[in-house]
Design an enzyme around this catalytic site. Structure first.
Site, short mmCIF file in Angstrom:
data_model
loop_
_atom_site.label_atom_id
_atom_site.label_comp_id
_atom_site.label_asym_id
_atom_site.label_seq_id
_atom_site.Cartn_x
_atom_site.Cartn_y
_atom_site.Cartn_z
N LYS A 23 0.85 -1.20 0.00
CA LYS A 23 0.00 0.00 0.00
C LYS A 23 0.88 1.25 0.00
CE LYS A 23 -2.50 2.63 3.52
NZ LYS A 23 -1.32 3.39 3.92
N ASN A 24 1.86 1.27 0.90
CA ASN A 24 2.62 2.52 1.07
C ASN A 24 3.50 2.84 -0.13
OD1 ASN A 24 1.40 2.92 3.48
ND2 ASN A 24 3.17 2.42 4.76
N CYS A 117 -5.40 8.26 8.73
CA CYS A 117 -5.79 7.78 10.06
C CYS A 117 -5.37 8.79 11.13
CB CYS A 117 -5.12 6.44 10.35
SG CYS A 117 -5.83 5.08 9.43
N ARG A 122 -0.27 14.60 13.26
CA ARG A 122 0.47 14.15 12.06
C ARG A 122 0.69 15.37 11.17
NH1 ARG A 122 -1.81 8.73 9.37
NH2 ARG A 122 0.32 8.52 8.63
N ASP A 304 3.63 0.61 12.34
CA ASP A 304 2.42 0.03 11.76
C ASP A 304 2.15 -1.39 12.27
OD1 ASP A 304 2.05 2.32 10.35
OD2 ASP A 304 2.66 1.53 8.41
N ARG A 396 -8.95 0.14 3.64
CA ARG A 396 -7.97 1.12 3.13
C ARG A 396 -6.63 0.48 2.89
NH1 ARG A 396 -6.31 5.64 6.40
NH2 ARG A 396 -4.84 5.58 4.70
C1 UD1 Z 1 4.40 6.59 6.53
C2 UD1 Z 1 3.49 5.41 6.28
C3 UD1 Z 1 2.79 4.98 7.55
C4 UD1 Z 1 3.76 4.77 8.68
C5 UD1 Z 1 4.73 5.95 8.82
C6 UD1 Z 1 5.84 5.72 9.81
C7 UD1 Z 1 2.83 5.84 3.99
C8 UD1 Z 1 1.74 6.17 3.05
N1 UD1 Z 1 2.52 5.79 5.28
O1 UD1 Z 1 3.55 7.64 6.96
O2 UD1 Z 1 2.09 3.77 7.27
O3 UD1 Z 1 3.05 4.64 9.89
O4 UD1 Z 1 5.33 6.25 7.54
O5 UD1 Z 1 6.58 4.62 9.43
O6 UD1 Z 1 3.95 5.60 3.58
N2 UD1 Z 1 6.33 14.15 10.98
C9 UD1 Z 1 6.41 15.47 11.35
N3 UD1 Z 1 6.27 16.41 10.35
C10 UD1 Z 1 6.05 16.06 9.05
C11 UD1 Z 1 5.98 14.71 8.71
C12 UD1 Z 1 6.12 13.76 9.70
O7 UD1 Z 1 6.59 15.83 12.50
O8 UD1 Z 1 5.94 16.96 8.20
C13 UD1 Z 1 6.47 13.12 12.04
C14 UD1 Z 1 5.23 12.25 12.19
O9 UD1 Z 1 4.25 12.86 13.01
C15 UD1 Z 1 5.82 11.00 12.80
C16 UD1 Z 1 7.19 10.91 12.12
O10 UD1 Z 1 7.49 12.21 11.66
O11 UD1 Z 1 6.02 11.19 14.17
C17 UD1 Z 1 7.27 9.95 10.97
O12 UD1 Z 1 6.23 10.20 10.08
P1 UD1 Z 1 6.34 9.89 8.51
O13 UD1 Z 1 7.49 8.99 8.27
O14 UD1 Z 1 6.28 11.17 7.77
O15 UD1 Z 1 4.99 9.11 8.27
P2 UD1 Z 1 4.10 9.14 6.97
O16 UD1 Z 1 4.93 9.34 5.78
O17 UD1 Z 1 2.92 9.99 7.22
#
Ligand code: UD1
Length: 426
Positions: A23-24, A117, A122, A304, A396
């Site tokens: 998915k990701n 989610c 986030r 996850d 999803r």
């Molecule tokens: C991706 C995955 C999700 C997984 C997550 C962490 C996808 C579509 N989803 O989500 O399944 O749970 O990685 O492995 O690939 N953060 C900030 N600011 C930002 C962006 C992130 O503070 O602008 C923080 C987040 O709140 C979190 C951490 O960084 O604490 C990691 O998040 P991130 O790796 O960005 O997760 P996603 O890409 O949203």
């Protein structure tokens, strides 16, 4: 009335389950296909709702999409600019990959914010900061962003935190900006390495070494054919199902290396498993001791899988601690597990799991994708009947979870539940 999952638990599951495409990764492959402005064919795309929502957005942008079996063909030769102030943007988090793709192609975008989610805060500040460092001017108000990329330029970006999404958004945009952009402290998840492979096949010039990515942008890109990797989180979920209720449950078509952090935990807990090429065979294992685990970016243990692992560890002789270091509120499943007889507490980011003898079926409510899946696992482990709501979250990210579990001889089916009755029971 709400569609829910009804499970009669405490039954051994056997047979083989085929793991679907990631998915990701696919949520990045679909928007990124537009960069080719040509025909892109992608194999192993799972029929999950995130994919259908992304197809809707591609069609708004005048791409022609054919999705048959698990093959997706995207023809974006006639792509046209359109504002993305559409509701579909709110339906998933990864819709933000259109931000970078559209900015790269059209140097502008007016768009809504994103969905996804609720796992605590986030933010997308890292994405926006990276865009700004690349020269994008951002105006935002309420839920709308206006990006102006007329003056974009190459840059060196050092992320203060490893972020999958921010790394991908920066990488996609940098392929369209002339010159060498350097990303440091980039995320290193397998989905990123694969996305880079895909973009290189499309003509991009990218070099990745551990947490550094160098993109020599502005190269002409073109169509390609690519195969999505197996979903490591779905694989890990079924591996935990096998460890909880499997009788030589075979999890097929996986990349073993991608779930190594889970197998390391299995080794400590003495879970009964073996590896056969791309397959994992797991059997129900009595867990006699606790463990301490920290969720962390790849190759660490993925957040996850925290939720299904919490369920698995809830029936145990020992006490375990999972430190959830990624999300500050990924705990909605815990209250529900406790209603099933688990003994789990949370303090700050720590989940303290005092193992109990068994779980008992009841009506529980899934509030997010992996949380709902972890309640399905709880239902499979529990005595009696469990009713799990939150099917829309499961759909999803898990292809046909009920059908796959039925094939493994689980007593599981869709059912209708009067929501008011459900609320009364809680
Ligand atoms: C991706 C995955 C999700 C997984 C997550 C962490 C996808 C579509 N989803 O989500 O399944 O749970 O990685 O492995 O690939 N953060 C900030 N600011 C930002 C962006 C992130 O503070 O602008 C923080 C987040 O709140 C979190 C951490 O960084 O604490 C990691 O998040 P991130 O790796 O960005 O997760 P996603 O890409 O949203």
């Amino acid at each position: 009335m709400e569609e829910v999952i009804k499970i009669k638990g405490n039954k051994l599951l056997k047979g083989a389950v085929d793991i679907s495409g990631s998915k990701n990764l696919c949520v990045a492959l679909l928007p990124a296909a537009l960069l080719a402005q040509d025909i892109v064919t992608i194999h192993n795309i799972p029929p999950i709702s995130d994919v259908y929502n992304l197809i809707d957005i591609l069609e708004v942008l005048n791409a022609r999409v054919i999705y048959k079996d698990d093959v997706l063909i995207i023809d974006s030769s006639n792509i046209k600019y359109s504002d993305l102030t559409i509701e579909t943007m709110h339906k998933l988090r990864a819709s933000y990959y259109f931000y970078s793709v559209m900015l790269g192609l059209f140097k502008k975008l007016k768009t809504y914010g994103i969905g996804g989610c609720r796992l605590g805060s986030r933010p997308i500040d890292l994405h926006l900061k990276a865009f700004e460092i690349l020269g994008v001017i951002i105006n935002s108000n309420d839920d709308t962003y206006e990006f102006d990329g007329a003056k974009m330029h190459k840059a060196r970006i050092v992320f203060e935190k490893s972020s999958v999404g921010a790394t991908i958004n920066t990488l996609l945009l940098a392929t369209q900006i002339k010159g060498k952009t350097i990303i440091e402290n980039a995320a290193q998840e397998p989905e990123i390495t694969e996305l880079i492979k895909y973009l290189k096949q499309m003509g991009a010039d990218i070099y990745q070494s551990e947490s550094t990515i160098v993109i020599d942008g502005g190269k002409k890109m073109h169509g390609t054919e690519f195969t999505n990797i197996p979903d490591r989180i779905e694989a890990g979920t079924y591996a935990l199902i096998g460890a909880a209720v499997g009788d030589k449950l075979k999890i097929r078509n996986i990349v073993i290396e991608h779930i190594q952090s889970l197998l390391d935990i299995f080794d400590v807990l003495e879970v009964n498993y073996r590896i056969e090429k791309n397959n994992l065979i797991v059997s129900k294992s009595k867990i006699k001791k606790g463990i301490v685990i920290l969720t962390s970016p790849y190759p660490g243990f993925p957040t996850d899988l925290q939720q299904p692992l919490t369920t698995f560890l809830s029936v145990n002789k020992g006490t375990s601690v999972i430190i959830e270091s990624i999300y500050d509120n990924r705990f909605a499943h815990i209250k529900e597990l406790n209603r099933m007889g688990a003994n789990i507490q949370t303090t700050n980011m720590n989940i303290i799991i005092h193992g109990v003898e068994e779980l008992n079926g009841t009506v529980v409510s899934g509030k997010d994708l992996r949380g709902a899946a972890s309640l399905v696992l709880a239902g499979l482990m529990a005595k009696g009947e469990t009713i799990v709501s939150g099917l829309e979250y499961i759909n999803r990210g898990y292809e046909n979870m009920i059908k796959k579990l039925k094939k493994l001889h689980a007593k599981i089916e869709l059912s209708l539940l009067n929501i008011e009755e459900n609320e009364d029971e809680k």
